[in-house]
Enzyme design. Structure first.
Site, PDB file in Angstrom:
ATOM      1  N   GLY A  45     -42.658  92.036-116.779  1.00  0.00           N
ATOM      2  CA  GLY A  45     -42.539  92.755-118.050  1.00  0.00           C
ATOM      3  C   GLY A  45     -43.690  92.392-118.959  1.00  0.00           C
ATOM      4  CD  GLN A  50     -46.172  89.597-123.535  1.00  0.00           C
ATOM      5  OE1 GLN A  50     -45.509  90.511-123.063  1.00  0.00           O
ATOM      6  NE2 GLN A  50     -46.241  88.415-122.957  1.00  0.00           N
ATOM      7  CB  CYS A  92     -43.291  84.271-122.106  1.00  0.00           C
ATOM      8  SG  CYS A  92     -44.120  85.498-123.120  1.00  0.00           S
ATOM      9  CG  LEU A  93     -46.953  87.500-118.056  1.00  0.00           C
ATOM     10  CD1 LEU A  93     -47.373  88.955-117.891  1.00  0.00           C
ATOM     11  CD2 LEU A  93     -47.399  86.680-116.846  1.00  0.00           C
ATOM     12  CG  HIS A 134     -38.762  87.862-122.524  1.00  0.00           C
ATOM     13  ND1 HIS A 134     -38.767  86.495-122.333  1.00  0.00           N
ATOM     14  CD2 HIS A 134     -40.063  88.215-122.698  1.00  0.00           C
ATOM     15  CE1 HIS A 134     -40.021  86.056-122.399  1.00  0.00           C
ATOM     16  NE2 HIS A 134     -40.829  87.075-122.608  1.00  0.00           N
ATOM     17  CD  GLU A 135     -41.360  91.729-121.674  1.00  0.00           C
ATOM     18  OE1 GLU A 135     -42.230  91.753-122.564  1.00  0.00           O
ATOM     19  OE2 GLU A 135     -41.345  90.881-120.773  1.00  0.00           O
ATOM     20  CG  HIS A 138     -42.878  89.747-126.396  1.00  0.00           C
ATOM     21  ND1 HIS A 138     -43.580  88.644-126.812  1.00  0.00           N
ATOM     22  CD2 HIS A 138     -42.562  89.508-125.101  1.00  0.00           C
ATOM     23  CE1 HIS A 138     -43.685  87.771-125.809  1.00  0.00           C
ATOM     24  NE2 HIS A 138     -43.060  88.272-124.759  1.00  0.00           N
TER      25      HIS A 138
HETATM   26 NI    NI Z   1     -42.872  87.357-122.902  1.00  0.00          NI
END
Ligand code: NI
Length: 169
Positions: A45, A50, A92-93, A134-135, A138
């Site tokens: 995701g 991000q 998380c990336l 989660h997304e 963001h």
């Molecule tokens: Ni994330």
């Protein structure tokens, strides 16, 4: 085009994103770039903040690109109902190298618009519900770190500061 994924500390990650009102070519290009960036990472995701764009767009593929038909693009997603809570591990990336256990709803109902602006909705549970929560977080400038215990958060922050001092963050 693969875009640069911002990491913890970047202001865009802590900024509330604006709704998409015009489903133009710029948004379509952003969505395609986000998918490409997510697959390259690799991740399941990615949210627009991000990659430094504070607009309400997320992409998901729970198969990580291993299977066709799992790719989803969600504009202006909103959780309209939620039920229960369960703990699960998240990463998380934008916080590379760390994971933590986060409490999320078991089931959610999500409404969004597809890339053409058409309304969509889904009942989600399990990993899909977790990934969506989660997304969507963001888009409100919230990281999973904001949901964990102060103790665990401070531990991760200290490690990040140490990495930053060493020029590794
Ligand atoms: Ni994330």
């Amino acid at each position: 085009m693969i875009r640069t994924i911002l990491i913890y500390g970047a202001p865009e990650l802590q900024t509330k994103s604006s709704p998409i009102t015009d489903f133009n070519d710029e948004i379509k290009t952003l969505a395609q770039d986000m998918l490409e960036t997510m697959y390259a990472a690799p991740g399941i995701g990615l949210a627009a903040p991000q990659v430094g764009i504070n607009t309400r767009l997320i992409v998901l593929d729970l198969s990580g690109g291993e299977e066709v038909g799992h790719q989803v693009i969600l504009a202006n997603p909103e959780i309209t109902e939620q039920e229960g809570s369960e703990k699960g591990e998240e990463g998380c990336l934008s916080v590379p190298g760390f994971t933590a256990v986060v409490e999320r709803p078991v089931k959610i109902h999500v409404c969004w618009q597809d890339i053409e602006g058409c309304p969509q909705e889904i009942d989600a549970e399990g990993l899909l519900a977790r990934a969506l929560c989660h997304e969507i977080d963001h888009l409100d400038g919230i990281l999973y770190l904001d949901h964990i215990s102060l103790l665990k958060r401070d531990l991760i922050r200290r490690k990040i500061r140490k990495k930053a001092r060493a020029g590794e963050w």
